[in-house]
Design an enzyme around this catalytic site. Structure first.
Site, PDB file in Angstrom:
ATOM      1  N   GLU A 282       0.833  -1.215   0.000  1.00 52.18           N
ATOM      2  CA  GLU A 282       0.000   0.000   0.000  1.00 52.18           C
ATOM      3  C   GLU A 282       0.864   1.261   0.000  1.00 52.18           C
ATOM      4  OE1 GLU A 282      -3.288   0.076  -0.309  1.00 52.18           O
ATOM      5  OE2 GLU A 282      -3.380  -2.099  -0.371  1.00 52.18           O
ATOM      6  N   ASP A 363       3.901  -4.145  -5.791  1.00 51.57           N
ATOM      7  CA  ASP A 363       4.464  -5.419  -5.320  1.00 51.57           C
ATOM      8  C   ASP A 363       5.983  -5.348  -5.287  1.00 51.57           C
ATOM      9  OD1 ASP A 363       2.061  -6.643  -4.902  1.00 51.57           O
ATOM     10  OD2 ASP A 363       2.111  -7.898  -6.710  1.00 51.57           O
TER      11      ASP A 363
HETATM   12 ZN   LIG Z   1      -2.471  -2.557  -4.678  1.00 47.76          ZN
END
Ligand SMILES: [Zn+2]
Length: 416
Positions: A282, A363
């Protein structure tokens, strides 16, 4: 077909039919693909996800997608009923019973349209929660909460949207040619204001937020924030379990008001290291400026939409072509809301592609600032516990999915 159907009406109908047929076809493909792969867990997940869990995910995806097909068909029918079917014209006549031309009558038309559209959706929302979600053990809502949400949603929607609608109608009436430029600027500014007050004023109407209390987790999270050079006021826990067993985490607000919210369900599903990895993902969205980029992009798109509305509103065929005999600024606004989606339908896969690119980047960021192994195990748990399918139809996924398929995400993380 209507005897004096205008060429614009024909164009709109063609777009509506094409968009609806494409959505139904994609959904049908998805169900077929998921059911065909129901028999065995994909190799990459063989040790992590049991066959029974995989089959639950397949059945859940198929049930949701079949219901989405009903929703698509209903949406097209509602659009036709409001336009050619005379729905908007009828609501205009209701508003004209006691009001003369002006901002108030425009607001009544907008409010009635939103109310009717919401009431049509309500039984479908009910079925989704109390039949489909309940069948798979995800619904935690009571009927009382469902009704309270519906009332609150309408009230909050009215409080937020009617003042903006009043301002836009006023700008249209007073400013002449370039009203759409001012209306766009006002809408963007208002959107920022709403985002600013949402975490403290709006969201608490629907959920309870409490500071995150787990000391181990809090320490981990604070260390991560420090490593990433990130200042945030609140780390909050939200009682998502009041409504659903699905877990999630999100960022909200901006500037000094920004906070990170974890669903209590997510905190139950994941261990502290996994929560840290999800949070790092996030933070990646934030640090890589995905949120700002999206805001700029959507502002640019809304500028194009306001320009288009400014142009269409001056064309008698815009109203007549869609079955409306009583043009007005408010009528143009609601008619535009119904007319636009079939024409912007192909923006959806572009938006989804853009979003998947950001997911891969976030990621990558998480792999650099936390553990990619923890993110992989968090993703597997989330897929399993949310019964998300591991075998989506590739075309359906490319068209709709904001997140890349689990197999692709995990393969990239394992390389990182
Ligand atoms: Zn995401």
């Amino acid at each position: 077909m209507h005897p004096d159907l205008h060429p614009f009406g024909i164009l709109f109908l063609a777009a509506l039919v094409a968009a609806t047929a494409t959505r139904l076809w994609l959904a049908w493909r998805h169900v077929r693909h998921v059911v065909a792969h129901r028999g065995s867990v994909p190799a990459a997940f063989a040790g992590e996800i049991a066959l029974a869990e995989h089959q639950k995910a397949a059945d859940y995806s198929a049930a949701k997608t079949r219901f989405a097909m009903v929703d698509v068909a209903l949406g097209a029918a509602v659009t036709l009923a409001f336009t050619f079917g005379g729905g908007l014209e009828l609501l205009h006549q209701v508003s004209a019973l006691w009001l003369s031309e002006g901002i108030a009558r425009g607001l009544v038309l907008i409010a009635l349209t939103a109310l009717v559209a919401t009431l049509i959706d309500l039984p479908f929302d009910y079925y989704r929660a109390f039949v489909i979600e309940a069948r798979f053990g995800f619904n935690k809502m009571t009927r009382g909460l469902f009704l309270a949400d519906a009332f609150k949603g309408l009230a909050v929607g009215a409080c937020l949207l009617l003042p903006l609608a009043a301002l836009i109608i006023w700008l249209i009436r007073e400013l002449g040619e370039y009203w759409w430029l001012y209306a766009w600027a006002a809408t963007v500014a208002y959107g920022l204001f709403v985002q600013f007050i949402a975490p403290t004023v709006i969201q608490p109407l629907f959920n309870k937020f409490s500071p995150m209390d787990d000391p181990e987790l809090k320490q981990r999270v604070e260390r991560l924030l420090e490593r990433c050079g990130f200042k945030v006021k609140g780390l909050m826990k939200m009682d998502g379990s009041r409504r659903s067993a699905h877990g999630n985490a999100y960022f909200t607000g901006f500037g000094n008001a920004k906070r990170i919210v974890f669903f209590d369900t997510l905190l139950q599903q994941l261990n502290p290291a996994e929560v840290e990895a999800v949070l790092a993902h996030e933070l990646g969205h934030f640090k890589l400026k995905h949120i700002v980029k999206r805001m700029v992009l959507s502002s640019a798109m809304s500028l194009a939409f306001f320009w288009a509305l400014g142009f269409l509103m001056k064309q008698p065929w815009f109203f007549a072509g869609l079955g409306v005999a009583s043009p007005s600024p408010a009528m143009a606004l609601v008619l535009f809301m119904f007319a636009l989606p079939p024409f912007t339908f192909l923006l959806q896969p572009l938006g989804a592609m853009y979003s998947r690119k950001h997911e891969f980047e976030a990621d990558q960021y998480a792999a650099q600032h936390a553990s990619s192994g923890d993110l992989v195990s968090a993703l597997i748990k989330l897929y399993r516990d949310n019964a998300s399918t591991l075998t989506p139809d590739p075309l359906h996924s490319a068209f709709y999915d904001s997140h890349p398929p689990a197999v692709a995400r995990i393969a990239r993380l394992q390389k990182a």
